[in-house]
Design a protein around this motif. Structure first.
Motif, short mmCIF file in Angstrom:
data_model
loop_
_atom_site.label_atom_id
_atom_site.label_comp_id
_atom_site.label_asym_id
_atom_site.label_seq_id
_atom_site.Cartn_x
_atom_site.Cartn_y
_atom_site.Cartn_z
N ALA A 55 20.47 -11.06 39.95
CA ALA A 55 20.25 -9.98 40.93
C ALA A 55 18.80 -9.55 41.02
CB ALA A 55 21.17 -8.81 40.62
N GLU A 56 17.85 -10.42 40.62
CA GLU A 56 16.44 -10.11 40.82
C GLU A 56 15.91 -10.82 42.08
OE1 GLU A 56 14.51 -8.95 36.54
OE2 GLU A 56 14.54 -11.09 36.99
N SER A 57 16.83 -11.21 42.95
CA SER A 57 16.46 -11.91 44.18
C SER A 57 16.95 -11.10 45.37
CB SER A 57 17.15 -13.28 44.23
OG SER A 57 16.94 -14.00 43.06
N TYR A 90 10.99 -15.47 38.99
CA TYR A 90 9.93 -15.71 38.02
C TYR A 90 9.15 -14.41 37.91
CZ TYR A 90 5.92 -17.00 35.43
OH TYR A 90 4.98 -17.01 34.43
N VAL A 91 8.86 -14.00 36.69
CA VAL A 91 8.12 -12.76 36.46
C VAL A 91 7.12 -12.97 35.34
CG1 VAL A 91 8.35 -10.36 35.63
CG2 VAL A 91 10.01 -11.26 37.25
N GLN A 92 5.92 -12.45 35.52
CA GLN A 92 4.95 -12.48 34.42
C GLN A 92 5.28 -11.29 33.51
OE1 GLN A 92 0.77 -13.18 33.87
NE2 GLN A 92 1.99 -12.75 32.07
N ASP A 93 5.66 -11.58 32.27
CA ASP A 93 6.03 -10.51 31.34
C ASP A 93 4.83 -10.03 30.55
OD1 ASP A 93 8.66 -10.65 32.08
OD2 ASP A 93 9.37 -11.65 30.25
N LEU A 94 4.68 -8.71 30.49
CA LEU A 94 3.68 -8.11 29.60
C LEU A 94 4.49 -7.37 28.54
CD1 LEU A 94 1.29 -6.76 32.39
CD2 LEU A 94 1.03 -8.84 31.03
N ALA A 136 5.65 -15.94 30.09
CA ALA A 136 6.47 -16.23 31.27
C ALA A 136 7.82 -15.55 31.12
CB ALA A 136 6.66 -17.74 31.40
N GLY A 137 8.36 -15.06 32.23
CA GLY A 137 9.66 -14.39 32.19
C GLY A 137 10.31 -14.38 33.55
N GLY A 138 11.17 -13.40 33.74
CA GLY A 138 12.01 -13.35 34.94
C GLY A 138 13.37 -13.91 34.56
N LYS A 139 14.43 -13.23 34.95
CA LYS A 139 15.75 -13.65 34.48
C LYS A 139 16.08 -15.08 34.88
CE LYS A 139 17.22 -8.86 34.43
NZ LYS A 139 16.99 -8.58 33.01
N GLY A 140 15.79 -15.43 36.14
CA GLY A 140 16.10 -16.78 36.59
C GLY A 140 15.33 -17.83 35.81
N PHE A 141 14.03 -17.61 35.68
CA PHE A 141 13.20 -18.58 34.99
C PHE A 141 13.59 -18.69 33.52
CE2 PHE A 141 9.19 -20.15 33.08
CZ PHE A 141 9.04 -21.31 33.83
N ASN A 142 13.81 -17.55 32.87
CA ASN A 142 14.24 -17.58 31.46
C ASN A 142 15.51 -18.43 31.29
OD1 ASN A 142 12.19 -15.78 30.81
ND2 ASN A 142 13.51 -13.97 30.89
N GLN A 143 16.43 -18.26 32.22
CA GLN A 143 17.69 -19.00 32.14
C GLN A 143 17.43 -20.50 32.32
OE1 GLN A 143 20.41 -17.06 34.91
NE2 GLN A 143 20.13 -15.09 33.89
N GLY A 203 20.34 -11.92 27.21
CA GLY A 203 21.33 -12.23 28.24
C GLY A 203 20.97 -13.51 28.98
N ASP A 204 19.68 -13.71 29.22
CA ASP A 204 19.23 -14.92 29.92
C ASP A 204 19.47 -16.15 29.05
OD1 ASP A 204 18.36 -13.20 31.89
OD2 ASP A 204 16.33 -13.09 31.06
N ALA A 205 19.22 -16.01 27.75
CA ALA A 205 19.47 -17.12 26.83
C ALA A 205 20.95 -17.49 26.89
CB ALA A 205 19.07 -16.73 25.41
O1 RIB Z 1 15.98 -10.42 31.15
C1 RIB Z 1 14.66 -10.29 30.74
C2 RIB Z 1 13.73 -10.39 31.91
O2 RIB Z 1 13.95 -9.30 32.77
C3 RIB Z 1 12.27 -10.32 31.52
O3 RIB Z 1 11.72 -11.59 31.32
C4 RIB Z 1 11.63 -9.55 32.65
O4 RIB Z 1 10.81 -10.36 33.43
C5 RIB Z 1 12.78 -8.97 33.46
O5 RIB Z 1 12.86 -9.51 34.71
#
Ligand code: RIB
Ligand code: NA
Length: 318
Positions: free
Chosen positions: A136-138, A11-15, A37-44, A260-262
């Motif tokens: 791979a963000e973990s 999970y990542v806070q996107d700016l 809201a963002g982060g690859k896992g959360f977006n997926q 890519g997450d979508a």
């Molecule tokens: O894939 C896009 C995501 O990568 C963004 O939401 C950002 O948080 C980065 O982790």
């Protein structure tokens, strides 16, 4: 309802800063800011949930305002999430620049995401899921453990090696049933894998490859299914005995962040919807990604099941 897809990841806070052109070194530019809201896992997980499949997200956040924002977003959008709160690490934050062409540059400080340990991940949801996804963000030890556990329990395991970095150990591929890299990640994997026999492979070379050659390269990873996402060109699907390009749906992109997450979230949902049919799931995933890039933001830009159905009806009858 039991989660049919489980996504363990970031999970990542996107700016997100929207600019006409990217800044050059030393330059300051005015921009429009949209936090989200963002982060690859959360977006997926948001993509799979909204596509209509019961999905659970498991990830770590900090004890801070951005972490509270994660809970708010999940609640408001009906996303089931188990957030593990870390006392010492902050919630992940990304600075994203998006230019007029909808391209992006991302800097991500992963914070709490890298502190999600094996003991933090509940086993029960993994044993009941049909599809389990990691990126791979973990912490890569945690990701390998999750995929190993899930595969032993008979789930389809998906690994999205995004972003590609030195700590992504190819040994993780043993636990992977579907590998989904983008072009750059695929190139990096090929150059790193001793079985490919290549060291200076490039994206340009990848795009020039004949389908049978690309298929042969996919096979060197020893993973049952490899899907290379190719942006506006769709994706390439490689299984032991069959391979094909699945074409993208042409759209006008305003923000390709999270495309890519979508795709990955849409694909996971598609596997459940279409009874594990990989090509149907890829076609569906292309539609999810096409709709996502027509909207600003990452998690907040994911389409609903109705929107996807309407889009596919129009395309398939056009
Ligand atoms: O894939 C896009 C995501 O990568 C963004 O939401 C950002 O948080 C980065 O982790
Ligand atoms: Na978007």
């Amino acid at each position: 309802m039991k989660a049919r897809v489980v996504i363990v990841g970031s999970y990542v806070q996107d700016l997100s800063f929207y600019v006409a052109e990217f800044a050059r070194p030393g330059e300051t530019l005015p921009a429009d800011l949209r936090p989200g809201a963002g982060g690859k896992g959360f977006n997926q997980a948001v993509a799979a949930t909204q596509a209509g499949v019961p999905t659970l997200f498991i990830g770590a956040i900090g004890h801070d305002a951005a972490g509270a924002g994660a809970r708010d977003f999940a609640r408001q959008h009906g996303v089931r999430a188990e957030f593990v709160v870390k006392k010492k690490e902050p919630t992940g934050v990304a600075s994203i620049a998006i230019n007029a062409a909808g391209q992006n540059q991302i800097l991500v400080a992963l914070g709490a995401n890298l502190a999600l340990h094996i003991r933090d991940v509940p086993i029960r949801p993994l044993t009941g899921a049909e599809v389990v996804v990691c990126q791979a963000e973990s912490d890569m030890k945690t990701a390998a453990h999750v995929l190993r556990t899930a595969r032993r329990q008979g789930a389809v395991t998906i690994f999205n090696p995004a972003p590609m970095h030195a700590k992504v150990d190819l040994a993780i591929l043993r636990h992977v049933e579907v590998l989904i890299p983008n072009e750059a990640e695929f190139v990096a994997l090929v150059n790193r894998s001793p079985r490919s026999g290549l060291k200076n492979f490039t994206t340009e070379a990848l795009l020039r490859l004949a389908p049978d050659r690309l298929h042969a390269l996919c096979r060197t990873f020893n993973v049952p299914i490899v899907i290379v996402t190719l942006g506006a060109r769709g994706c390439f699907v490689s299984q032991p005995d069959v391979y094909a390009r699945v074409n993208a749906h042409g759209v006008d992109a305003v923000d390709t962040t999270g495309a890519g997450d979508a795709f990955v979230g849409g694909f996971a949902a598609g596997l459940v919807k279409f009874n594990k049919n990989v090509f149907e799931a890829a076609h569906f995933a292309n539609a999810v990604a096409a709709l996502a890039v027509t909207r600003h933001g990452t998690a907040s830009g994911m389409p609903t099941a109705r929107e996807i159905a309407r889009f596919l009806r129009r395309r398939d009858h056009a």
